[in-house]
Design a protein around this motif. Structure first.
Motif, PDB file in Angstrom:
ATOM      1  N   LYS A 243      27.004  47.925  37.744  1.00 58.65           N
ATOM      2  CA  LYS A 243      26.982  47.516  39.139  1.00 58.65           C
ATOM      3  C   LYS A 243      26.015  46.340  39.284  1.00 58.65           C
ATOM      4  O   LYS A 243      25.198  46.084  38.392  1.00 58.65           O
ATOM      5  N   ASN A 410      33.808  41.626  46.830  1.00 53.61           N
ATOM      6  CA  ASN A 410      34.542  42.714  47.486  1.00 53.61           C
ATOM      7  C   ASN A 410      35.487  43.415  46.528  1.00 53.61           C
ATOM      8  O   ASN A 410      35.606  44.650  46.533  1.00 53.61           O
ATOM      9  N   ASN A 412      35.198  43.836  43.432  1.00 54.50           N
ATOM     10  CA  ASN A 412      34.490  44.594  42.402  1.00 54.50           C
ATOM     11  C   ASN A 412      33.461  45.563  42.971  1.00 54.50           C
ATOM     12  O   ASN A 412      32.709  46.180  42.212  1.00 54.50           O
ATOM     13  N   GLY A 413      33.423  45.693  44.282  1.00 55.69           N
ATOM     14  CA  GLY A 413      32.476  46.612  44.907  1.00 55.69           C
ATOM     15  C   GLY A 413      31.029  46.240  44.699  1.00 55.69           C
ATOM     16  O   GLY A 413      30.155  47.113  44.630  1.00 55.69           O
ATOM     17  N   THR A 474      24.817  48.727  49.800  1.00 55.52           N
ATOM     18  CA  THR A 474      26.043  48.907  49.012  1.00 55.52           C
ATOM     19  C   THR A 474      26.022  50.171  48.167  1.00 55.52           C
ATOM     20  O   THR A 474      27.040  50.863  48.049  1.00 55.52           O
ATOM     21  N   TYR A 475      24.890  50.498  47.581  1.00 57.29           N
ATOM     22  CA  TYR A 475      24.840  51.592  46.611  1.00 57.29           C
ATOM     23  C   TYR A 475      24.087  52.826  47.092  1.00 57.29           C
ATOM     24  O   TYR A 475      23.982  53.812  46.360  1.00 57.29           O
TER      25      TYR A 475
END
Length: 500
Positions: A243, A410, A412-413, A474-475
């Motif tokens: 990530k 977006n 690939n998150g 995001t995480y």
């Protein structure tokens, strides 16, 4: 003749940005424990260019490398199981490179009370030295998007050359070889327009040219070349499930390098203004005659002619704030009509003079001859000025790069930091961080270092916080909520010349 430079008048009691009475970094009881959320920080690798490296004050040196935003973040990641973070440190706090006994890259800048000057010391980092071992920081000053995947880039860029795993290695290949569980891919795209901008637009906008091997050093990268390079880098970094965080590209023309030198810095008394105007009288009359001819043959309309005559008429007055005379390649070429009618005009507020122009404006091409003053009797060359057309080319390319970055992030998150909006805020209202409000003013703003482009160490601390804020969003980590943002006041805005 003396020329005023606004940026040279900034003499401060300290180099800190303005204090903000709201101490948002004060201790708060009952904060939740720090958590990583979905992220795995056990092996963090940074990929980028000069910002990732910690470049500041025109050079890379140990103190700013230790205060690079990746190194700052790595200390927070250690609290969540992150491992050691290895950087390819320079040999000193002087900055620059030597080859044998010859300086081939200048030392860092420092503020001497009137302006930025080069540190009077000799670098000790040999350009041919090679460091052994593996690294976590692949911030390579000068790297453009397509450079990340070029085999043998080590021979073209000494910052990568001193850390590359082999002569044929690629930046992205070496970074991926570290098996990152988390990465930052930052400021990719910045250098794809930066050298064009700092050169005053002397390069070529290569939009439509898909072969970067044909590009010049100051050219703007085609957006499709950028898209392919950026996508390939993300694909490689995420191949094993890592990530990460990416950043978009700010509008670099709002940096101090382009906003410090005024377009109208020339003071003239009435007598001198009259002499200069008399010298330009023939040029002004010739421009009017040339456009009368073009109107007569139907090449331009009367309205077009009137607009360009007004734009090109050069007139000075008794004032402290006369505009400089510049060359402008986007003007109608009149030299076929009259070879003396070169494409020159006086600058306007829409033109951006690059920071090094401050040392050139007002100098005499022929020492002792006041009729050869650069920027007055002699127009400034293209390299000293970004015209509106050149600024638009930079903006258009930047916007295209940012469409790619957002789309890839977006898909690939990935977390994304909106540096474009952050820099707009910093260059207008200022950006609040802890006890400080930082802005992009040279010397006084606290955010931008003495080269007018790169951040101060305090600025890199702000950048680290913005990265962690995006990671939280995001995480599901909680760096901010748990009180683990860094205090930007712990990081300096300048370094003493005695630090070597």
């Amino acid at each position: 003749m003396k020329t005023k430079y606004i940026w040279l008048l900034a003499v401060l009691l300290s180099f800190t940005a303005c204090n903000n009475d709201d101490d948002s970094s004060s201790t708060v009881d009952n904060l939740p424990p720090l958590t990583a959320g979905e992220a795995d920080f056990s092996n963090y690798v940074a990929v980028g260019a000069s910002f990732s490296a910690g470049f500041s004050d025109g050079a890379l040196f140990i103190a700013t490398q230790e205060n690079s935003f990746p190194n700052i973040m790595s200390k927070k990641f250690e609290m969540l199981g992150g491992g050691s973070f290895s950087q390819p440190l320079m040999n000193d706090n002087i900055g620059g490179f030597v080859m044998g006994g010859t300086v081939v890259a200048n030392p860092r800048l420092y503020f001497d009370g009137s302006g930025p000057v080069v540190l009077p010391a000799t670098p000790t980092t040999q350009i041919t030295d090679h460091l052994s071992g593996s690294f976590n920081n692949y911030g390579i000053p000068g790297a453009k998007s397509f450079h990340l995947g070029i085999p043998g880039y080590a021979s073209l860029n000494p910052y990568f050359g001193r850390m590359a795993s082999s002569p044929t290695a690629t930046v992205i290949g070496d970074a991926v070889a570290q098996n990152p569980t988390f990465f930052t891919l930052s400021e990719i795209g910045g250098n794809d327009v930066l050298s064009y901008a700092t050169s005053g637009g002397t390069g070529v906008d290569q939009t439509g040219n898909l072969n970067p091997a044909t590009y010049g050093v100051n050219d703007i990268t085609d957006p499709n070349v950028f898209a392919a390079s950026f996508s390939a880098a993300v694909d490689a970094l995420t191949a094993n499930g890592a990530k990460g965080v990416v950043t978009n590209v700010p509008y670099i023309t709002s940096l101090a390098h382009f906003t410090t030198v005024p377009y109208n810095p020339v003071p003239l008394d009435a007598g001198t203004a009259a002499v200069v105007n008399n010298a330009y009288a023939a040029y002004n009359a010739g421009v009017a005659q040339a456009f009368a001819y073009l109107v007569g043959i139907g090449a331009v309309s009367q309205a077009e002619a009137d607009a360009e005559i007004a734009k090109r008429t050069i007139m000075f007055e008794a004032s402290e704030s006369n505009a400089v005379v510049i060359m402008d390649e986007d003007l109608t070429d009149l030299t076929a009509i009259n070879p003396q009618l070169v494409s020159m005009r006086q600058a306007t507020a829409d033109d951006l003079l690059v920071l090094p122009a401050s040392s050139f404006i007002g100098t005499e091409a022929v020492p002792g001859n006041p009729l050869t003053v650069n920027g007055v009797a002699i127009p400034l060359a293209d390299k000293w000025v970004l015209t509106p057309e050149e600024q638009q080319a930079i903006k258009t390319a930047t916007d295209a790069y940012n469409v790619t970055i957002e789309s890839v992030a977006n898909a690939n998150g990935l977390a994304m930091v909106d540096f474009k909006s952050i820099l707009i805020e910093a260059s207008t209202t200022g950006i609040a961080s802890g006890n400080y409000i930082l802005n992009t003013s040279l010397v006084t703003g606290g955010l931008i270092s003495l080269d007018g482009v790169h951040l101060t160490s305090r600025g890199y601390a702000v950048m680290a916080n913005e990265m962690m804020r995006a990671i939280d969003a995001t995480y599901g980590s909680n760096f901010e909520a748990s009180g683990n943002f860094v205090d930007c006041g712990d990081y300096p805005t300048n370094y003493s010349p005695s630090l070597q």
